[in-house]
Design a protein around this motif. Sequence first.
Motif, mmCIF file in Angstrom:
data_model
loop_
_atom_site.group_PDB
_atom_site.id
_atom_site.type_symbol
_atom_site.label_atom_id
_atom_site.label_comp_id
_atom_site.label_asym_id
_atom_site.label_seq_id
_atom_site.Cartn_x
_atom_site.Cartn_y
_atom_site.Cartn_z
ATOM 1 N N ALA A 52 -18.623 9.390 29.208
ATOM 2 C CA ALA A 52 -19.697 10.278 28.773
ATOM 3 C C ALA A 52 -19.148 11.625 28.342
ATOM 4 O O ALA A 52 -19.534 12.184 27.312
ATOM 5 C CB ALA A 52 -20.714 10.466 29.904
ATOM 6 N N ILE A 53 -18.224 12.189 29.128
ATOM 7 C CA ILE A 53 -17.663 13.499 28.815
ATOM 8 C C ILE A 53 -16.920 13.466 27.480
ATOM 9 O O ILE A 53 -16.959 14.425 26.701
ATOM 10 C CB ILE A 53 -16.723 13.952 29.943
ATOM 11 N N ALA A 54 -16.261 12.362 27.183
ATOM 12 C CA ALA A 54 -15.464 12.269 25.953
ATOM 13 C C ALA A 54 -16.309 12.434 24.706
ATOM 14 O O ALA A 54 -15.816 12.834 23.654
ATOM 15 C CB ALA A 54 -14.733 10.928 25.915
ATOM 16 N N GLN A 55 -17.611 12.127 24.826
ATOM 17 C CA GLN A 55 -18.465 12.233 23.650
ATOM 18 C C GLN A 55 -18.887 13.675 23.379
ATOM 19 O O GLN A 55 -19.482 13.966 22.356
ATOM 20 C CB GLN A 55 -19.708 11.362 23.837
ATOM 21 N N PHE A 56 -18.626 14.590 24.316
ATOM 22 C CA PHE A 56 -19.044 15.967 24.157
ATOM 23 C C PHE A 56 -17.812 16.850 24.007
ATOM 24 O O PHE A 56 -17.368 17.524 24.926
ATOM 25 C CB PHE A 56 -19.879 16.403 25.364
ATOM 26 N N VAL A 57 -17.225 16.821 22.832
ATOM 27 C CA VAL A 57 -16.011 17.581 22.556
ATOM 28 C C VAL A 57 -16.391 19.022 22.236
ATOM 29 O O VAL A 57 -17.270 19.289 21.427
ATOM 30 C CB VAL A 57 -15.232 16.952 21.382
ATOM 31 N N SER A 58 -15.708 19.973 22.858
ATOM 32 C CA SER A 58 -15.997 21.382 22.622
ATOM 33 C C SER A 58 -15.592 21.785 21.210
ATOM 34 O O SER A 58 -14.683 21.211 20.614
ATOM 35 C CB SER A 58 -15.265 22.247 23.641
ATOM 36 N N ALA A 59 -16.290 22.775 20.690
ATOM 37 C CA ALA A 59 -15.984 23.295 19.360
ATOM 38 C C ALA A 59 -16.271 24.784 19.361
ATOM 39 O O ALA A 59 -16.836 25.326 20.301
ATOM 40 C CB ALA A 59 -16.805 22.561 18.302
ATOM 41 N N SER A 60 -15.877 25.451 18.286
ATOM 42 C CA SER A 60 -15.992 26.905 18.222
ATOM 43 C C SER A 60 -16.411 27.325 16.823
ATOM 44 O O SER A 60 -16.078 26.659 15.834
ATOM 45 C CB SER A 60 -14.643 27.536 18.575
ATOM 46 N N PRO A 61 -17.146 28.468 16.700
ATOM 47 C CA PRO A 61 -17.457 28.988 15.365
ATOM 48 C C PRO A 61 -16.214 29.263 14.525
ATOM 49 O O PRO A 61 -16.295 29.295 13.296
ATOM 50 C CB PRO A 61 -18.211 30.292 15.676
ATOM 51 N N ALA A 62 -15.069 29.442 15.197
ATOM 52 C CA ALA A 62 -13.829 29.665 14.445
ATOM 53 C C ALA A 62 -13.460 28.462 13.596
ATOM 54 O O ALA A 62 -12.662 28.585 12.655
ATOM 55 C CB ALA A 62 -12.690 29.987 15.413
ATOM 56 N N ASP A 63 -14.032 27.299 13.904
ATOM 57 C CA ASP A 63 -13.757 26.101 13.117
ATOM 58 C C ASP A 63 -14.473 26.109 11.764
ATOM 59 O O ASP A 63 -14.178 25.292 10.897
ATOM 60 C CB ASP A 63 -14.178 24.850 13.896
ATOM 61 N N LEU A 64 -15.444 27.006 11.600
ATOM 62 C CA LEU A 64 -16.235 27.027 10.374
ATOM 63 C C LEU A 64 -15.533 27.802 9.267
ATOM 64 O O LEU A 64 -14.696 28.669 9.529
ATOM 65 C CB LEU A 64 -17.601 27.678 10.645
ATOM 66 N N PRO A 65 -15.896 27.540 8.003
ATOM 67 C CA PRO A 65 -15.369 28.353 6.909
ATOM 68 C C PRO A 65 -15.788 29.813 7.067
ATOM 69 O O PRO A 65 -16.886 30.102 7.562
ATOM 70 C CB PRO A 65 -16.028 27.736 5.658
ATOM 71 N N LYS A 66 -14.948 30.739 6.655
ATOM 72 C CA LYS A 66 -15.278 32.153 6.732
ATOM 73 C C LYS A 66 -16.367 32.482 5.711
ATOM 74 O O LYS A 66 -16.321 32.034 4.568
ATOM 75 C CB LYS A 66 -14.038 33.001 6.459
#
Length: 544
Positions: free
Chosen positions: A14-28
């Motif tokens: 279950a945890i594997a399906q919820f990968v953390s992400a960050s706004p830094a991953d978005l285009p500027k």
Amino acid sequence: MKTATGFATLCLAAIAQFVSASPADLPKVSVPTFRKDTIAISKLGAVADGLTLNTAAINKAIDQCTKAGGGVVLVPRGLWLTGPVTLKSNVNLHLAKGALLQFTNRREVYPLINTTWEGEEAIRNQAPISGVGLENIAITGEGILDGAGEAWRMVKKGKLTSDQWKKLVASGGVLNDKQDTWYPTAQSLKGASEPVKAGQPMTYYEGIKDFLRPNMLSLTRCKRILLEGVTFQNSPAWCLHPLLCEDITLRRVTAKNPWYAQNGDGLDLESCRNGLVDDCTFDVGDDGICIKSGRDEQGRKRGVPTENITVRNSRVYHAHGGFVIGSEMSGGVKNLYVSNCTFMGTDVGLRFKTARGRGGVVENIFVDGIDMTDIAGEAILFDMYYAAKDPVPQQGESNELPVIQPQPLSEATPQFRSFQIRNVTCKGAETAILIRGLPEMAVKDILIENAVLQSRKGLVCIEAENIRLKNVSLLTTNKTVMQVQNSRDITLDTIHFTDKADLLMHIAGERSGNIRLLNTDTTHAKKTVETDASAPANALTMKK
């Protein structure tokens, strides 16, 4: 009972399906820049007396500025009355401190044009301020833009006090047959009496012109937009509506509408990409910060999602929803990051809504750091059976839904999946968490972690799949803390609840199953679980 090893495997999966992400991953987000050359509207004949209609002078200043290579059009301190203003590329419309750009209440000066309304092509009145196909534009400063919304909008009797209603009726206008809704003109009432038809001769729309309220700021197919510092208020319908735009920045913007304003949304980003909403304030009559992407077949045909948007450090006071997705989301929504926002007195806090017929996929939504007080409805809401009415019933209205029967899957079936919501507090709500999918399409892959929610009802989970609550406090006054119906693969890990609750969990529905209650002290409840006859006897497994 499952083995400890089995539990560990299930939890890891279950945890594997919820990968953390960050706004830094978005285009500027690209921000516009402007020449310093400045043209004051007063130099072209505009008069700040509140009487002179300055439409021609303001638009002339904008035209001269863009033809000269761009720069700043200055609205100095004062009360400037105007009709519709049309923006142009490379122009920063700057409102000085103390400037009030007051759009006229003379509806006849706003021509009918081809535009959109609630996600579909439509004939409407031209917006008070608009631009199409532009690049490098801005509205900045410390001034105010007022859309004269009272000249356009209907008002429901139930949303005013008795004295306010009497004063409104005495001011003019007309009432509907039930005498419970006021309209500014008979033409406005005529337009509201039946659905507006598409594809009609222009004479048809001219006959209901007063009903065809414009959005206040309408930007279509524009790139590199900056709204900074200014206040937009009293809009005829939606306040801020970028459509099919790229690289949008809102900083320290305020959007204000009367709380009773029909369709009085604050911000509606529709089929837009790459955006930042930072340190903004919304106090409006409908949804506060709203994400859309077109409606039903037209939205699916357009097929342009709203994506790569960051919303942070913002406040929402009165609104139907604080942060909202839908219900017009037929082109899809993805890659949204919402953080450090406060909702005070909104009807719903986090509001994700759709309906059969929409289609579209909403996914990869990340929320972190939301504080709420005095929420009239749900603190967190996923609703795939949106009924197109106020989220909190007016007196005498019912909010109960009819029995939901399954329908075949099609391109018109909407989907909500892959949401992560963390670090949420709510002091006062009707319901802490309501998840309501469709029998043919569950709400899927939702993580809610680290939340303290004070409410009357706790968790209501209907037609959902792969839902995980971790370290969530459901401080309820209702006798039952959690209700699960026709939902499966539900993990409830470290749940805290009010001492001496009558029932911790009620399970119903033949499709319920694989519900896991982990690391939770159940001794504070008089009864841990109650299962309807329709639910499988082994639907729930518990492990400390």
